[in-house]
Write a protein that holds these residues in place. Structure first.
Motif, PDB file in Angstrom:
ATOM      1  N   ALA A 204       1.654   7.923   0.299  1.00  0.00           N
ATOM      2  CA  ALA A 204       0.885   8.659   1.306  1.00  0.00           C
ATOM      3  C   ALA A 204       0.235   7.697   2.295  1.00  0.00           C
ATOM      4  O   ALA A 204       0.197   7.957   3.506  1.00  0.00           O
ATOM      5  CB  ALA A 204      -0.170   9.528   0.637  1.00  0.00           C
ATOM      6  N   ALA A 205      -0.280   6.577   1.786  1.00  0.00           N
ATOM      7  CA  ALA A 205      -0.914   5.589   2.662  1.00  0.00           C
ATOM      8  C   ALA A 205       0.102   4.986   3.629  1.00  0.00           C
ATOM      9  O   ALA A 205      -0.209   4.738   4.800  1.00  0.00           O
ATOM     10  CB  ALA A 205      -1.577   4.502   1.827  1.00  0.00           C
ATOM     11  N   GLU A 206       1.315   4.757   3.163  1.00  0.00           N
ATOM     12  CA  GLU A 206       2.373   4.233   4.043  1.00  0.00           C
ATOM     13  C   GLU A 206       2.707   5.226   5.143  1.00  0.00           C
ATOM     14  O   GLU A 206       2.867   4.847   6.309  1.00  0.00           O
ATOM     15  CB  GLU A 206       3.621   3.918   3.217  1.00  0.00           C
TER      16      GLU A 206
ATOM     17  N   LEU B 189       4.106  -2.896   8.093  1.00  0.00           N
ATOM     18  CA  LEU B 189       4.455  -2.507   6.726  1.00  0.00           C
ATOM     19  C   LEU B 189       4.287  -3.678   5.760  1.00  0.00           C
ATOM     20  O   LEU B 189       3.764  -3.508   4.651  1.00  0.00           O
ATOM     21  CB  LEU B 189       5.889  -1.985   6.676  1.00  0.00           C
ATOM     22  N   VAL B 190       4.713  -4.867   6.171  1.00  0.00           N
ATOM     23  CA  VAL B 190       4.560  -6.058   5.324  1.00  0.00           C
ATOM     24  C   VAL B 190       3.083  -6.349   5.076  1.00  0.00           C
ATOM     25  O   VAL B 190       2.665  -6.592   3.938  1.00  0.00           O
ATOM     26  CB  VAL B 190       5.244  -7.280   5.967  1.00  0.00           C
ATOM     27  N   GLN B 191       2.279  -6.301   6.144  1.00  0.00           N
ATOM     28  CA  GLN B 191       0.853  -6.587   5.993  1.00  0.00           C
ATOM     29  C   GLN B 191       0.164  -5.506   5.171  1.00  0.00           C
ATOM     30  O   GLN B 191      -0.680  -5.816   4.312  1.00  0.00           O
ATOM     31  CB  GLN B 191       0.186  -6.697   7.361  1.00  0.00           C
ATOM     32  N   PHE B 192       0.530  -4.241   5.420  1.00  0.00           N
ATOM     33  CA  PHE B 192      -0.078  -3.155   4.647  1.00  0.00           C
ATOM     34  C   PHE B 192       0.199  -3.324   3.155  1.00  0.00           C
ATOM     35  O   PHE B 192      -0.701  -3.149   2.323  1.00  0.00           O
ATOM     36  CB  PHE B 192       0.449  -1.799   5.111  1.00  0.00           C
ATOM     37  N   THR B 193       1.448  -3.631   2.795  1.00  0.00           N
ATOM     38  CA  THR B 193       1.815  -3.767   1.384  1.00  0.00           C
ATOM     39  C   THR B 193       0.984  -4.848   0.714  1.00  0.00           C
ATOM     40  O   THR B 193       0.469  -4.664  -0.398  1.00  0.00           O
ATOM     41  CB  THR B 193       3.310  -4.091   1.251  1.00  0.00           C
TER      42      THR B 193
ATOM     43  N   ASP C 133      13.557   6.745   4.069  1.00  0.00           N
ATOM     44  CA  ASP C 133      13.965   7.247   5.385  1.00  0.00           C
ATOM     45  C   ASP C 133      13.120   6.637   6.492  1.00  0.00           C
ATOM     46  O   ASP C 133      13.630   6.329   7.578  1.00  0.00           O
ATOM     47  CB  ASP C 133      13.844   8.773   5.426  1.00  0.00           C
ATOM     48  N   MET C 134      11.840   6.450   6.230  1.00  0.00           N
ATOM     49  CA  MET C 134      10.954   5.847   7.220  1.00  0.00           C
ATOM     50  C   MET C 134      11.369   4.407   7.515  1.00  0.00           C
ATOM     51  O   MET C 134      11.448   3.990   8.679  1.00  0.00           O
ATOM     52  CB  MET C 134       9.508   5.887   6.721  1.00  0.00           C
ATOM     53  N   VAL C 135      11.655   3.639   6.465  1.00  0.00           N
ATOM     54  CA  VAL C 135      12.089   2.252   6.653  1.00  0.00           C
ATOM     55  C   VAL C 135      13.449   2.211   7.336  1.00  0.00           C
ATOM     56  O   VAL C 135      13.690   1.384   8.230  1.00  0.00           O
ATOM     57  CB  VAL C 135      12.123   1.504   5.311  1.00  0.00           C
ATOM     58  N   ARG C 136      14.348   3.106   6.949  1.00  0.00           N
ATOM     59  CA  ARG C 136      15.667   3.171   7.579  1.00  0.00           C
ATOM     60  C   ARG C 136      15.538   3.441   9.081  1.00  0.00           C
ATOM     61  O   ARG C 136      16.244   2.829   9.896  1.00  0.00           O
ATOM     62  CB  ARG C 136      16.518   4.258   6.921  1.00  0.00           C
ATOM     63  N   HIS C 137      14.630   4.326   9.433  1.00  0.00           N
ATOM     64  CA  HIS C 137      14.437   4.667  10.848  1.00  0.00           C
ATOM     65  C   HIS C 137      13.913   3.458  11.626  1.00  0.00           C
ATOM     66  O   HIS C 137      14.340   3.210  12.764  1.00  0.00           O
ATOM     67  CB  HIS C 137      13.461   5.839  10.969  1.00  0.00           C
ATOM     68  N   ILE C 138      12.999   2.675  11.030  1.00  0.00           N
ATOM     69  CA  ILE C 138      12.511   1.457  11.684  1.00  0.00           C
ATOM     70  C   ILE C 138      13.676   0.502  11.935  1.00  0.00           C
ATOM     71  O   ILE C 138      13.817  -0.067  13.031  1.00  0.00           O
ATOM     72  CB  ILE C 138      11.436   0.782  10.819  1.00  0.00           C
ATOM     73  N   LEU C 139      14.514   0.311  10.926  1.00  0.00           N
ATOM     74  CA  LEU C 139      15.652  -0.599  11.056  1.00  0.00           C
ATOM     75  C   LEU C 139      16.628  -0.108  12.118  1.00  0.00           C
ATOM     76  O   LEU C 139      17.122  -0.902  12.936  1.00  0.00           O
ATOM     77  CB  LEU C 139      16.360  -0.741   9.709  1.00  0.00           C
TER      78      LEU C 139
END
Length: 220
Positions: A74-76, A93-97, A137-143
């Motif tokens: 949910a936070a992502e 995304l890297v910094q958030f993780t 799906d969110m990461v795929r869309h970024i890529l």
């Protein structure tokens, strides 16, 4: 109307307190070590209510694990990465993780506990599967947006990318005690943590960016 909703609200508040207390105990002692009476005391509840809402200690453990994973998912989603440029979104995304792991150390120990039991307590969660699909799906869309802009390499698997993003932060933190001894350097000072975040960002962006775009990448 007011009297009919109050018991429901009280029940939800009690369940939330139980989950919070159970998260602390399971993260500290694992499934085998955690005790229902300790969870009940911490939750200001009683053992009967815990068994009423969750049925068993294993079911409570399942609920805690599901809640922990759903929280990070949910936070992502709340980052609204689809509204950012692809490079900025991936860096975020890297910094958030990394920040999430630092702010939620119980999450890491719960992940360890889940895998200690071969994740059998996660297998029945359809909510978690759905949330994970949305994340992929969110990461795929970024890529895909980065490929369309001519800055990301094509053909990157979003699942493999997420495994790497998680691993470079997770391993550092789970092995910090032994690492400080073996490599004779501090792991958890502000300077060391900032250095590690910079390294994580550079590693992921170097993996993903096309050579022509790497010179423009500045870790945030």
């Amino acid at each position: 109307m007011q009297t009919s909703t109050r018991p429901k609200r009280n029940a939800e508040a009690t369940k939330a307190r139980i989950l919070k207390a159970a998260k602390h105990e399971f993260a500290r002692l694992g499934l085998a070590g955690a005790r229902i009476d300790k969870i009940a005391n911490r939750a200001v509840a009683n053992k009967r209510m815990i068994y009423h809402y969750f049925g068993s200690k294993e079911n409570l453990f399942c609920a805690v694990l599901e809640d922990a994973y759903l929280d990070i998912r949910a936070a992502e989603q709340s980052l609204n990465l689809s509204m950012m440029a692809p490079r900025e979104a991936l860096e975020m995304l890297v910094q958030f993780t990394w920040d999430y792991y630092l702010k939620n150390p119980e999450f890491i120990t719960l992940v360890n506990s889940a895998n200690l039991h071969k994740a059998r307590h996660l297998k029945g969660s359809t909510r978690l599967r759905q949330a994970s699909r949305q994340f992929v799906d969110m990461v795929r869309h970024i890529l895909e947006r980065g490929v369309a802009e001519g800055i990301f390499r094509p053909g990157i698997d979003p699942v493999q990318l997420n495994i790497t993003i998680a691993a470079i932060g997770y391993y550092y933190l789970t092995n910090r005690h032994s690492g400080e001894i073996l490599f004779e350097r501090p792991y958890m000072t502000p300077e060391a943590l900032n250095e590690r975040l910079t390294f994580n960002l550079e590693t992921i962006m170097n993996m993903v960016l096309l050579p022509t775009a790497k010179s423009q990448a500045e870790p945030s």
